[in-house]
Design a protein around this motif. Structure first.
Motif, short mmCIF file in Angstrom:
data_model
loop_
_atom_site.label_atom_id
_atom_site.label_comp_id
_atom_site.label_asym_id
_atom_site.label_seq_id
_atom_site.Cartn_x
_atom_site.Cartn_y
_atom_site.Cartn_z
N GLU A 1 -76.50 47.55 -12.75
CA GLU A 1 -76.61 48.43 -11.58
C GLU A 1 -75.49 49.47 -11.64
O GLU A 1 -75.69 50.56 -12.12
CB GLU A 1 -76.57 47.61 -10.30
CG GLU A 1 -77.79 46.74 -10.11
CD GLU A 1 -77.72 45.84 -8.90
OE1 GLU A 1 -76.73 45.93 -8.13
OE2 GLU A 1 -78.65 45.06 -8.71
N GLU A 2 -74.31 49.10 -11.17
CA GLU A 2 -73.19 50.04 -11.16
C GLU A 2 -72.39 50.00 -12.46
O GLU A 2 -71.73 50.96 -12.81
CB GLU A 2 -72.28 49.74 -9.97
CG GLU A 2 -72.96 50.02 -8.64
CD GLU A 2 -72.03 49.78 -7.47
OE1 GLU A 2 -70.82 49.96 -7.62
OE2 GLU A 2 -72.53 49.42 -6.40
N GLY B 1 -70.83 46.27 -10.48
CA GLY B 1 -69.70 47.12 -10.14
C GLY B 1 -68.34 46.43 -10.20
O GLY B 1 -67.32 47.09 -10.09
#
Length: 186
Positions: free
Chosen positions: A22-23, A47
Protein backbone atom coordinates in the motif's frame (compact mmCIF):
# COMPACT_ATOMS: atom_id res chain seq x y z
CA UNK A 1 17.39 6.88 -3.01
CA UNK A 2 20.79 6.05 -4.48
CA UNK A 3 21.47 2.52 -3.21
CA UNK A 4 24.29 1.54 -5.54
CA UNK A 5 26.89 3.77 -3.86
CA UNK A 6 27.78 0.90 -1.55
CA UNK A 7 28.11 -2.83 -2.11
CA UNK A 8 28.61 -4.21 1.38
CA UNK A 9 24.90 -4.55 2.16
CA UNK A 10 22.85 -6.55 -0.32
CA UNK A 11 19.68 -8.62 -0.40
CA UNK A 12 18.82 -12.12 -1.55
CA UNK A 13 15.66 -14.20 -1.57
CA UNK A 14 13.54 -11.08 -2.09
CA UNK A 15 9.85 -11.95 -2.14
CA UNK A 16 7.38 -9.16 -2.87
CA UNK A 17 3.62 -9.15 -2.42
CA UNK A 18 2.50 -6.42 -4.82
CA UNK A 19 -1.14 -7.01 -3.91
CA UNK A 20 -0.40 -6.18 -0.26
CA UNK A 21 1.84 -3.17 -0.94
CA UNK A 22 0.00 0.00 0.00
CA UNK A 23 2.20 2.84 1.26
CA UNK A 24 5.44 0.86 1.19
CA UNK A 25 6.65 -2.27 -0.56
CA UNK A 26 5.43 -5.45 1.14
CA UNK A 27 8.39 -7.84 1.13
CA UNK A 28 10.64 -10.30 2.90
CA UNK A 29 14.34 -10.78 2.18
CA UNK A 30 17.63 -11.96 3.60
CA UNK A 31 20.10 -9.17 4.38
CA UNK A 32 23.74 -9.87 3.52
CA UNK A 33 26.66 -7.95 4.98
CA UNK A 34 29.92 -8.47 3.11
CA UNK A 35 28.26 -11.39 1.32
CA UNK A 36 27.19 -13.25 4.46
CA UNK A 37 23.58 -13.51 5.73
CA UNK A 38 23.06 -11.51 8.93
CA UNK A 39 19.31 -10.85 9.17
CA UNK A 40 15.87 -11.29 7.73
CA UNK A 41 14.00 -8.17 6.69
CA UNK A 42 10.26 -7.73 6.32
CA UNK A 43 7.79 -4.97 5.70
CA UNK A 44 4.01 -5.42 5.78
CA UNK A 45 3.46 -2.72 3.13
CA UNK A 46 1.26 -0.45 5.27
CA UNK A 47 3.72 2.43 5.65
CA UNK A 48 5.62 1.23 8.69
CA UNK A 49 9.33 0.69 8.89
CA UNK A 50 11.12 -2.47 7.85
CA UNK A 51 11.77 -4.98 10.62
CA UNK A 52 15.22 -6.54 10.84
CA UNK A 53 15.72 -9.75 12.78
CA UNK A 54 19.25 -11.03 13.34
CA UNK A 55 19.89 -14.57 12.21
CA UNK A 56 21.11 -17.02 14.83
CA UNK A 57 24.62 -16.03 15.98
CA UNK A 58 24.66 -12.89 13.79
CA UNK A 59 23.64 -10.19 16.27
CA UNK A 60 27.15 -8.66 16.35
CA UNK A 61 27.45 -8.71 12.55
CA UNK A 62 24.01 -7.09 12.27
CA UNK A 63 25.25 -4.35 14.62
CA UNK A 64 28.27 -3.88 12.34
CA UNK A 65 25.95 -3.61 9.34
CA UNK A 66 23.83 -1.05 11.17
CA UNK A 67 26.95 0.99 12.04
CA UNK A 68 28.13 0.79 8.42
CA UNK A 69 24.74 1.96 7.10
CA UNK A 70 24.72 4.84 9.59
CA UNK A 71 28.14 5.94 8.30
CA UNK A 72 26.80 6.37 4.75
CA UNK A 73 25.86 9.85 3.54
CA UNK A 74 22.25 10.91 4.06
CA UNK A 75 19.70 10.53 1.29
CA UNK A 76 19.08 13.96 -0.23
CA UNK A 77 15.64 14.06 -1.83
CA UNK A 78 14.33 16.25 -4.63
CA UNK A 79 11.88 17.86 -2.21
CA UNK A 80 12.36 21.09 -0.32
CA UNK A 81 13.01 20.77 3.41
CA UNK A 82 9.82 21.95 5.17
CA UNK A 83 11.98 23.56 7.89
CA UNK A 84 14.30 25.39 5.48
CA UNK A 85 13.15 26.30 1.97
CA UNK A 86 16.76 26.88 0.89
CA UNK A 87 17.66 23.20 1.44
CA UNK A 88 16.60 19.82 0.13
CA UNK A 89 14.90 17.37 2.49
CA UNK A 90 17.48 14.86 3.75
CA UNK A 91 17.07 11.56 5.54
CA UNK A 92 19.84 10.09 7.68
CA UNK A 93 20.84 6.65 6.52
CA UNK A 94 19.85 3.66 8.64
CA UNK A 95 20.00 -0.02 7.83
CA UNK A 96 16.23 -0.41 7.57
CA UNK A 97 16.00 2.62 5.25
CA UNK A 98 18.83 1.24 3.10
CA UNK A 99 17.18 -2.20 2.95
CA UNK A 100 13.90 -0.55 1.86
CA UNK A 101 15.73 1.19 -0.98
CA UNK A 102 17.53 -1.98 -2.02
CA UNK A 103 14.26 -3.95 -2.04
CA UNK A 104 12.50 -1.28 -4.10
CA UNK A 105 15.37 -1.10 -6.60
CA UNK A 106 15.64 -4.87 -6.89
CA UNK A 107 11.88 -5.23 -7.39
CA UNK A 108 11.79 -2.48 -10.04
CA UNK A 109 14.73 -4.10 -11.85
CA UNK A 110 12.96 -7.47 -11.85
CA UNK A 111 9.78 -5.94 -13.26
CA UNK A 112 11.76 -4.15 -15.95
CA UNK A 113 13.67 -7.33 -16.85
CA UNK A 114 10.35 -9.24 -17.09
CA UNK A 115 8.94 -6.63 -19.46
CA UNK A 116 12.10 -6.88 -21.58
CA UNK A 117 11.90 -10.69 -21.67
CA UNK A 118 8.27 -10.48 -22.86
CA UNK A 119 9.22 -7.99 -25.57
CA UNK A 120 12.36 -9.75 -26.78
CA UNK A 121 10.59 -13.12 -26.89
CA UNK A 122 7.50 -11.89 -28.71
CA UNK A 123 8.71 -9.14 -31.04
CA UNK A 124 11.37 -8.49 -33.63
CA UNK A 125 12.87 -5.43 -31.93
CA UNK A 126 15.29 -3.15 -33.72
CA UNK A 127 16.71 0.32 -33.43
CA UNK A 128 16.47 2.65 -36.41
CA UNK A 129 17.19 6.38 -36.38
CA UNK A 130 17.64 6.27 -32.60
CA UNK A 131 14.16 4.79 -32.03
CA UNK A 132 13.15 1.38 -30.72
CA UNK A 133 10.78 -0.23 -33.24
CA UNK A 134 9.23 -3.63 -33.84
CA UNK A 135 7.53 -5.47 -36.67
CA UNK A 136 3.81 -5.70 -36.01
CA UNK A 137 2.38 -9.20 -36.25
CA UNK A 138 5.77 -10.99 -36.44
CA UNK A 139 6.74 -13.15 -33.48
CA UNK A 140 10.46 -13.73 -33.01
CA UNK A 141 9.86 -17.30 -31.81
CA UNK A 142 8.09 -18.16 -35.08
CA UNK A 143 11.09 -17.26 -37.27
CA UNK A 144 12.88 -20.48 -38.24
CA UNK A 145 15.93 -19.04 -40.03
CA UNK A 146 16.65 -15.89 -38.08
CA UNK A 147 19.94 -15.15 -39.84
CA UNK A 148 18.27 -15.09 -43.29
CA UNK A 149 15.24 -13.20 -41.97
CA UNK A 150 17.41 -10.52 -40.35
CA UNK A 151 19.52 -10.19 -43.51
CA UNK A 152 16.35 -9.66 -45.58
CA UNK A 153 15.07 -7.15 -43.02
CA UNK A 154 18.31 -5.19 -43.28
CA UNK A 155 18.22 -5.22 -47.09
CA UNK A 156 14.75 -3.59 -47.07
CA UNK A 157 15.95 -0.67 -44.93
CA UNK A 158 17.67 2.37 -46.40
CA UNK A 159 19.37 3.12 -43.09
CA UNK A 160 21.30 0.71 -40.88
CA UNK A 161 19.42 -0.98 -38.05
CA UNK A 162 20.44 -2.79 -34.88
CA UNK A 163 18.42 -5.95 -34.27
CA UNK A 164 18.25 -6.68 -30.55
CA UNK A 165 17.87 -10.46 -31.00
CA UNK A 166 21.37 -10.54 -32.53
CA UNK A 167 23.00 -8.96 -29.48
CA UNK A 168 24.18 -10.52 -26.24
CA UNK A 169 21.27 -10.55 -23.74
CA UNK A 170 22.76 -7.90 -21.43
CA UNK A 171 23.63 -5.63 -24.34
CA UNK A 172 20.13 -6.01 -25.80
CA UNK A 173 18.59 -5.30 -22.38
CA UNK A 174 20.76 -2.20 -21.97
CA UNK A 175 19.68 -0.78 -25.34
CA UNK A 176 16.02 -1.69 -24.75
CA UNK A 177 16.09 -0.11 -21.29
CA UNK A 178 17.72 3.05 -22.61
CA UNK A 179 14.99 3.48 -25.23
CA UNK A 180 12.06 2.47 -23.02
CA UNK A 181 13.07 4.60 -20.04
CA UNK A 182 14.60 7.45 -22.02
CA UNK A 183 16.80 9.67 -19.88
CA UNK A 184 15.39 8.26 -16.63
CA UNK A 185 17.98 6.00 -14.93
CA UNK A 186 15.37 4.08 -12.91
Amino acid sequence: METNTQDRITLKNLKVADFASEETLCFTATVLFDGKPVATASNDGHGGSTRLLALKGQRDRLSEAEAFAASLPPDVSEHVDPNDNACRFTIDMTLDYLVDGLANTMHADRKLRSAFNRDIGNKVLFIKDGKLLFLKGIKLKAIVDRKAYFAALRSRRAQPIVILAELAPDEAFGLWKQHVLGDKPD
